[in-house]
Design a protein around this motif. Structure first.
Motif, PDB file in Angstrom:
ATOM      1  N   ALA A   1       0.832  -1.207   0.000  1.00 49.65           N
ATOM      2  CA  ALA A   1       0.000   0.000   0.000  1.00 49.65           C
ATOM      3  C   ALA A   1       0.868   1.259   0.000  1.00 49.65           C
ATOM      4  CB  ALA A   1      -0.952  -0.002   1.192  1.00 49.65           C
TER       5      ALA A   1
ATOM      6  N   VAL B   1      -3.356  -1.904   3.438  1.00 55.41           N
ATOM      7  CA  VAL B   1      -4.363  -2.162   2.407  1.00 55.41           C
ATOM      8  C   VAL B   1      -5.779  -1.901   2.918  1.00 55.41           C
ATOM      9  CG1 VAL B   1      -5.309  -3.901   0.844  1.00 55.41           C
ATOM     10  CG2 VAL B   1      -2.851  -3.804   1.264  1.00 55.41           C
TER      11      VAL B   1
ATOM     12  N   GLU C   1      -8.445   0.734   1.344  1.00 56.04           N
ATOM     13  CA  GLU C   1      -9.740   0.303   0.810  1.00 56.04           C
ATOM     14  C   GLU C   1     -10.887   0.998   1.533  1.00 56.04           C
ATOM     15  OE1 GLU C   1     -12.370  -3.701   0.957  1.00 56.04           O
ATOM     16  OE2 GLU C   1     -10.368  -3.955   0.095  1.00 56.04           O
TER      17      GLU C   1
ATOM     18  N   PHE D   1      -7.262  -4.444  -5.566  1.00 59.35           N
ATOM     19  CA  PHE D   1      -7.186  -4.964  -4.202  1.00 59.35           C
ATOM     20  C   PHE D   1      -7.367  -6.478  -4.224  1.00 59.35           C
ATOM     21  CE2 PHE D   1      -8.310  -0.574  -3.703  1.00 59.35           C
ATOM     22  CZ  PHE D   1      -7.660  -0.176  -2.548  1.00 59.35           C
TER      23      PHE D   1
ATOM     24  N   CYS E   1      -2.311  -5.107  -2.585  1.00 58.00           N
ATOM     25  CA  CYS E   1      -2.851  -4.204  -3.605  1.00 58.00           C
ATOM     26  C   CYS E   1      -1.753  -3.862  -4.600  1.00 58.00           C
ATOM     27  CB  CYS E   1      -3.431  -2.938  -2.978  1.00 58.00           C
ATOM     28  SG  CYS E   1      -2.253  -1.898  -2.098  1.00 58.00           S
TER      29      CYS E   1
ATOM     30  N   GLU F   1       2.975  -4.353  -8.898  1.00 56.77           N
ATOM     31  CA  GLU F   1       2.727  -4.479  -7.474  1.00 56.77           C
ATOM     32  C   GLU F   1       4.027  -4.338  -6.696  1.00 56.77           C
ATOM     33  OE1 GLU F   1       0.555  -8.211  -6.929  1.00 56.77           O
ATOM     34  OE2 GLU F   1      -0.307  -7.903  -8.926  1.00 56.77           O
TER      35      GLU F   1
ATOM     36  N   TYR G   1     -11.705  -2.990  -7.136  1.00 51.04           N
ATOM     37  CA  TYR G   1     -10.894  -1.937  -7.732  1.00 51.04           C
ATOM     38  C   TYR G   1     -11.342  -0.575  -7.188  1.00 51.04           C
ATOM     39  CZ  TYR G   1     -10.179  -5.721 -11.049  1.00 51.04           C
ATOM     40  OH  TYR G   1      -9.895  -6.933 -11.597  1.00 51.04           O
TER      41      TYR G   1
END
Length: 155
Positions: A41, A70, A74, A97, A112, A127, A149
């Motif tokens: 992240a 993450v 999110e 994600f 992610c 990534e 997403y």
């Protein structure tokens, strides 16, 4: 002049790896501001932070305040109405994600990355912290490992 998007920054980071495989080295310094923590992240935040996309500049500055994990990323995307789950076909520069880290990074936790492109049944990504490095990967669009997403701006 072409605008530098987060995915363009991500491409320049391919190959950046941990020094000893313990969330250290360049990733800890560059993406996690010196903290030896899981950094996928933080990698995403860094890529958006150094891009020059004016549509997302305000959003990006807040990434670090949200926490560079993450779930917090999110949650913030959902709160801001930028989370699309499976409701969209992913586009270049979207955040992808995952429900788990997968085979390359076994263990508990989420993951992610940034969407590079979609070809046929595959989503191609870049990534961070994928096997302790920044790498390209591809995933079936139908993979149950993908949890959704987020899109910071329409592209």
């Amino acid at each position: 002049m072409n605008m530098i998007r987060a995915i363009d920054v991500a491409i320049t980071q391919i190959g950046v790896a941990e020094a000893t495989g313990r969330n250290d080295g360049i990733p800890a310094q560059r993406y996690m501001k010196g903290n030896k923590l899981a950094w996928c992240a933080g990698f995403v935040a860094y890529c958006f932070d150094v891009s020059d996309d004016p549509d997302i500049a305000e959003n990006v500055r807040e990434f670090w305040a949200w926490g560079t994990n993450v779930q917090s990323l999110e949650d913030k995307m959902k709160e801001r109405g930028q989370w699309f789950g499976w409701a969209v076909t992913p586009q270049r520069n979207d955040i992808i994600f995952f429900a788990n880290r997968g085979r390359s990074d076994p263990g508990r936790g989420r993951h992610c990355g940034i969407v590079e492109k979609v070809e046929g049944a595959w989503v191609h990504t870049i990534e961070g912290n994928l096997g302790n490095a920044c790498k390209r990967a591809k995933h079936k669009l139908s993979s149950n490992r993908i949890s959704g997403y987020a899109r910071l701006a329409d592209l």
